[in-house]
Design an enzyme around this catalytic site. Sequence first.
Site, mmCIF file in Angstrom:
data_model
loop_
_atom_site.group_PDB
_atom_site.id
_atom_site.type_symbol
_atom_site.label_atom_id
_atom_site.label_comp_id
_atom_site.label_asym_id
_atom_site.label_seq_id
_atom_site.Cartn_x
_atom_site.Cartn_y
_atom_site.Cartn_z
ATOM 1 C CG PHE A 150 -41.772 -9.697 -44.223
ATOM 2 C CD1 PHE A 150 -42.651 -8.671 -44.551
ATOM 3 C CD2 PHE A 150 -40.654 -9.880 -45.046
ATOM 4 C CE1 PHE A 150 -42.418 -7.846 -45.650
ATOM 5 C CE2 PHE A 150 -40.420 -9.062 -46.140
ATOM 6 C CZ PHE A 150 -41.303 -8.044 -46.435
ATOM 7 C CD GLU A 177 -36.849 -13.570 -38.090
ATOM 8 O OE1 GLU A 177 -37.713 -14.280 -38.650
ATOM 9 O OE2 GLU A 177 -35.644 -13.609 -38.407
ATOM 10 N NE ARG A 178 -37.952 -9.408 -41.848
ATOM 11 C CZ ARG A 178 -37.516 -9.124 -43.065
ATOM 12 N NH1 ARG A 178 -37.317 -7.891 -43.414
ATOM 13 N NH2 ARG A 178 -37.283 -10.087 -43.927
ATOM 14 C CB CYS A 282 -43.339 -14.155 -53.971
ATOM 15 S SG CYS A 282 -44.825 -15.115 -53.952
HETATM 16 P P1 NAD Z 1 -36.396 -14.484 -45.448
HETATM 17 O O1 NAD Z 1 -35.722 -15.461 -46.332
HETATM 18 O O2 NAD Z 1 -35.592 -13.389 -44.857
HETATM 19 O O3 NAD Z 1 -37.072 -15.246 -44.207
HETATM 20 C C1 NAD Z 1 -37.918 -16.362 -44.371
HETATM 21 C C2 NAD Z 1 -37.800 -17.265 -43.151
HETATM 22 O O4 NAD Z 1 -36.466 -17.748 -43.065
HETATM 23 C C3 NAD Z 1 -38.097 -16.555 -41.842
HETATM 24 O O5 NAD Z 1 -38.908 -17.402 -41.053
HETATM 25 C C4 NAD Z 1 -36.724 -16.345 -41.222
HETATM 26 O O6 NAD Z 1 -36.755 -16.438 -39.808
HETATM 27 C C5 NAD Z 1 -35.905 -17.484 -41.794
HETATM 28 N N1 NAD Z 1 -34.502 -17.114 -42.010
HETATM 29 C C6 NAD Z 1 -34.021 -15.897 -42.395
HETATM 30 N N2 NAD Z 1 -32.674 -15.945 -42.536
HETATM 31 C C7 NAD Z 1 -32.295 -17.212 -42.242
HETATM 32 C C8 NAD Z 1 -31.038 -17.886 -42.221
HETATM 33 N N3 NAD Z 1 -29.910 -17.252 -42.522
HETATM 34 N N4 NAD Z 1 -31.026 -19.187 -41.879
HETATM 35 C C9 NAD Z 1 -32.156 -19.846 -41.570
HETATM 36 N N5 NAD Z 1 -33.367 -19.254 -41.577
HETATM 37 C C10 NAD Z 1 -33.456 -17.961 -41.907
HETATM 38 O O7 NAD Z 1 -37.644 -13.911 -46.277
HETATM 39 P P2 NAD Z 1 -38.570 -12.674 -45.915
HETATM 40 O O8 NAD Z 1 -37.797 -11.418 -46.120
HETATM 41 O O9 NAD Z 1 -39.258 -12.907 -44.632
HETATM 42 O O10 NAD Z 1 -39.689 -12.806 -47.055
HETATM 43 C C11 NAD Z 1 -39.570 -12.214 -48.316
HETATM 44 C C12 NAD Z 1 -39.036 -13.180 -49.345
HETATM 45 O O11 NAD Z 1 -39.896 -14.299 -49.444
HETATM 46 C C13 NAD Z 1 -38.969 -12.584 -50.738
HETATM 47 O O12 NAD Z 1 -37.783 -12.995 -51.349
HETATM 48 C C14 NAD Z 1 -40.181 -13.176 -51.431
HETATM 49 O O13 NAD Z 1 -40.092 -13.253 -52.835
HETATM 50 C C15 NAD Z 1 -40.220 -14.536 -50.816
HETATM 51 N N6 NAD Z 1 -41.528 -15.136 -50.954
HETATM 52 C C16 NAD Z 1 -41.666 -16.161 -51.836
HETATM 53 C C17 NAD Z 1 -42.905 -16.751 -52.037
HETATM 54 C C18 NAD Z 1 -43.069 -17.872 -53.006
HETATM 55 O O14 NAD Z 1 -44.103 -18.490 -53.020
HETATM 56 N N7 NAD Z 1 -42.088 -18.171 -53.817
HETATM 57 C C19 NAD Z 1 -44.011 -16.275 -51.323
HETATM 58 C C20 NAD Z 1 -43.825 -15.227 -50.418
HETATM 59 C C21 NAD Z 1 -42.578 -14.661 -50.237
#
Ligand code: NAD
Length: 490
Positions: A150, A177-178, A282
Amino acid sequence: MAKKLLNYINGAWSESTATEYLDVLNPATGETLGQVPLSPIKDVDTAVQAASAAFNGWRRTPATTRIQYLFKLKTLMDERFEDFSRMIVQENGKTLGEARGEMRRAIENVETACGIPSLMQGYLNEDIARGIDEMMIRQPLGVVTIIAPFNFPGMIPFWFLPYAIATGNTVIIKPSERCPMTMQLVVEIMEELDLPKGVVNLVHGGAEAVNALLDHPTVKAISFVGSTPVALHVYSRGAANGKRVQAQGGAKNPLVIMPDADVEITTSIITDSVFGNAGQRCLAAANIITVGEAQNIFAPVLKEAALSRVVGYGLDENTQMGPVISPQSKTRIESLINKGMEEGAELVLDGRQATISGYEKGNFLNPTILSNVSPKGELAQTEIFGPVMSMMHAETLDDAIKIVNGGNYGNMACIFTNSGGAARRFRYEATAGNIGVNIGVAAPMAFFPFSGWKDSFFGTLHGQGHHAVEFYTQTKVVIERWLKEWSRQF
Ligand code: NAD
């Protein structure tokens, strides 16, 4: 009634067969912006079939033709720059300046991928034996997918999308989805490109859609960015199904301040890093480690800089920090602050009771600072993803590097110093993939890989630049001999 978002499959918008929709809320105002479907396996399968059918024609389209679509895309993105930026602010909450920065990096990735005819070149040796030549060529994989978080709804899909299609793959994008509205707008604008049907598809949804992509036998590669537990799940399940996976995870970024660091610039850069995007980056600095005398110099000025930050709605031009994404996220951050205090940290600046006049329904927190944070405690080790600075202290640079390397994550580590020797030692020894020297957000440009390490990344090749090109292509080595010509010579 809020707009129901549609999927984009095979060159047309279609209603999802989902039975469940989620409200997409503006985190500053609480307003409902749209309703996003939680697409089921059936929708994913329809999109994969469309992408698969498009692959044969698209991979045969010369790379020089494929990039013409990207040149046009860059122009359209420049023209609609403000619309994208405002959409990001509304669904994500960050400030307009931050949203503009995000879109700029998205466009830079399109620009970089326009170099694909050179970037995906192979190589050839004549006469590896008499009259026999050997070459390496790069070919696309087929149907690939992008699963996004998100916090950068406009930029992160572009760490992958331009490279995936420029190298000849067909794509399914699954936004968060958020924050799904920005990619919806991107794909609406991409319709003007007249790409062949099925080359780019958009499927909205959550875990069910992701798992369907991970399990689908026709999907060849998964590019994921999100939290570490989900990254590990995606990596394991995708790999178990024989797919190529790059999964970028969460972070907890340490930043070391040496006593010789420039006070004014360092203070400004560090507060931007910790509180920018309300800490939901991140590459946000989270653990601030002062070395020696730096503690006495920097503690008061960092507090002063944090206090002066203007918190509010991102569309208001003077806002310097927006809300966090959801009420649940706000509660989680507050409970981590409480946890830190239970662990013995001192609350120097308490941002928990934030109310912003005119935006009472927003998920606001003010900048928060805790000092004397234990490096081994839960506060120091857990990704907070909110505007919280955890300060800790080390007597020497060696001790500071030990704290840096003691964390499980390895997305970024930074040092602030005027000593070349200290910077060199830090760069050499810190176990993180993105290093900043007098830089607070060491975000690689589009032509460098986004190099997370440890629990911040699962895989081999990262997003952006050469890594993305390698990820989306498989190498083929050909050894050839032409018999008539060969017998004429030998
Ligand atoms: P999230 O893991 O909740 O969601 C990411 C994606 O995974 C979404 O599209 C979501 O629909 C899907 N998802 C969520 N739960 C799932 C499950 N149980 N099974 C399968 N798919 C699932 O992450 P978020 O809260 O949207 O984003 C924030 C996180 O992303 C933070 O931890 C941040 O550090 C990380 N991030 C990392 C980078 C990087 O380059 N390392 C960059 C940006 C964000």
